[in-house]
Design a protein around this motif. Structure first.
Motif, PDB file in Angstrom:
ATOM      1  N   ASN A   1       0.839  -1.188   0.000  1.00 51.83           N
ATOM      2  CA  ASN A   1       0.000   0.000   0.000  1.00 51.83           C
ATOM      3  C   ASN A   1       0.873   1.236   0.000  1.00 51.83           C
ATOM      4  OD1 ASN A   1      -0.889  -2.183   2.047  1.00 51.83           O
ATOM      5  ND2 ASN A   1      -2.773  -1.384   1.231  1.00 51.83           N
TER       6      ASN A   1
ATOM      7  N   LYS B   1      -6.272   5.255  -9.149  1.00 50.94           N
ATOM      8  CA  LYS B   1      -7.084   4.043  -9.050  1.00 50.94           C
ATOM      9  C   LYS B   1      -7.413   3.671  -7.612  1.00 50.94           C
ATOM     10  CE  LYS B   1      -5.321   2.331 -13.393  1.00 50.94           C
ATOM     11  NZ  LYS B   1      -4.449   1.417 -14.083  1.00 50.94           N
ATOM     12  N   CYS B   2      -6.554   4.058  -6.668  1.00 44.31           N
ATOM     13  CA  CYS B   2      -6.745   3.682  -5.262  1.00 44.31           C
ATOM     14  C   CYS B   2      -7.209   4.847  -4.391  1.00 44.31           C
ATOM     15  CB  CYS B   2      -5.416   3.180  -4.667  1.00 44.31           C
ATOM     16  SG  CYS B   2      -4.947   1.541  -5.181  1.00 44.31           S
ATOM     17  N   GLY B   3      -6.969   6.056  -4.820  1.00 42.21           N
ATOM     18  CA  GLY B   3      -7.176   7.204  -3.953  1.00 42.21           C
ATOM     19  C   GLY B   3      -5.840   7.647  -3.401  1.00 42.21           C
TER      20      GLY B   3
ATOM     21  N   ASN C   1      -5.057   0.369   4.044  1.00 43.74           N
ATOM     22  CA  ASN C   1      -5.368  -0.957   3.521  1.00 43.74           C
ATOM     23  C   ASN C   1      -6.585  -0.981   2.609  1.00 43.74           C
ATOM     24  OD1 ASN C   1      -3.196  -2.194   4.834  1.00 43.74           O
ATOM     25  ND2 ASN C   1      -4.346  -2.285   6.729  1.00 43.74           N
ATOM     26  N   ARG C   2      -7.088   0.180   2.201  1.00 48.65           N
ATOM     27  CA  ARG C   2      -8.276   0.205   1.342  1.00 48.65           C
ATOM     28  C   ARG C   2      -7.969  -0.257  -0.076  1.00 48.65           C
ATOM     29  NH1 ARG C   2      -6.138   5.035   1.425  1.00 48.65           N
ATOM     30  NH2 ARG C   2      -6.138   6.397  -0.372  1.00 48.65           N
ATOM     31  N   CYS C   3      -6.713  -0.259  -0.447  1.00 51.09           N
ATOM     32  CA  CYS C   3      -6.326  -0.625  -1.801  1.00 51.09           C
ATOM     33  C   CYS C   3      -4.894  -1.138  -1.768  1.00 51.09           C
ATOM     34  CB  CYS C   3      -6.439   0.604  -2.704  1.00 51.09           C
ATOM     35  SG  CYS C   3      -6.194   0.270  -4.439  1.00 51.09           S
ATOM     36  N   SER C   4      -4.664  -2.228  -2.467  1.00 49.68           N
ATOM     37  CA  SER C   4      -3.335  -2.827  -2.507  1.00 49.68           C
ATOM     38  C   SER C   4      -2.873  -2.904  -3.958  1.00 49.68           C
ATOM     39  CB  SER C   4      -3.391  -4.227  -1.893  1.00 49.68           C
ATOM     40  OG  SER C   4      -2.192  -4.915  -2.074  1.00 49.68           O
TER      41      SER C   4
ATOM     42  N   ILE D   1      -4.035  -4.064  -9.214  1.00 57.27           N
ATOM     43  CA  ILE D   1      -4.547  -3.202  -8.144  1.00 57.27           C
ATOM     44  C   ILE D   1      -5.817  -3.857  -7.605  1.00 57.27           C
ATOM     45  CG2 ILE D   1      -5.614  -0.988  -7.600  1.00 57.27           C
ATOM     46  CD1 ILE D   1      -3.657   0.326  -9.490  1.00 57.27           C
TER      47      ILE D   1
ATOM     48  N   ARG E   1      -8.880  -3.287  -4.909  1.00 58.80           N
ATOM     49  CA  ARG E   1      -9.595  -2.415  -3.976  1.00 58.80           C
ATOM     50  C   ARG E   1     -10.261  -3.301  -2.933  1.00 58.80           C
ATOM     51  NH1 ARG E   1     -10.000   2.745  -4.856  1.00 58.80           N
ATOM     52  NH2 ARG E   1     -11.908   2.950  -3.683  1.00 58.80           N
ATOM     53  N   LYS E   2     -10.196  -2.875  -1.683  1.00 62.49           N
ATOM     54  CA  LYS E   2     -10.758  -3.673  -0.588  1.00 62.49           C
ATOM     55  C   LYS E   2     -12.013  -3.027  -0.044  1.00 62.49           C
ATOM     56  CE  LYS E   2      -6.220  -5.343   0.584  1.00 62.49           C
ATOM     57  NZ  LYS E   2      -5.152  -5.402   1.501  1.00 62.49           N
TER      58      LYS E   2
END
Length: 103
Positions: free
Chosen positions: A28, A62-64, A73-76, A100, A102-103
């Motif tokens: 992350n 793509k993740c923020g 940990n919202r996106c790996s 990528i 997204r969680k």
């Protein structure tokens, strides 16, 4: 002592051998306020500063944005990156985004 100086020289030489090595890295992005640097942190908590360029911009798009550890940990992302020795430190330079999640 001379032995400690020699050990430090050997360690530096080993460290510099990483320059240009390509690796696959999963983790992350977070923003480290103390160093004003984006850090790519692996699941095992190893964090390596990553250059702030179009590559990190693509991941952030793509993740923020990498805001802080509370929401890290919202996106790996899994990336291919190159180790770069610059400014007396070890950095990652992103080469390819593999995945990528997204969680």
């Amino acid at each position: 002592s001379n032995k400690e100086i020699e050990d430090l020289k050997n360690l530096r030489s080993n460290f510099e051998q990483l320059n240009g090595l390509r690796v696959i890295f999963s983790g992350n992005m977070i923003y480290d306020e103390s160093t004003s640097q984006i850090v790519f942190r692996a699941d095992n908590s190893i964090g390596i500063p990553i250059f702030q360029d179009d590559f990190t911009g693509s991941i952030a798009g793509k993740c923020g944005l990498p805001i802080d550890e509370k929401i890290q940990n919202r996106c790996s992302a899994t990336i291919i990156a190159e180790f770069v020795i610059e400014n007396e430190g070890l950095f990652l330079r992103g080469k390819e985004i593999v995945e990528i999640l997204r969680k």
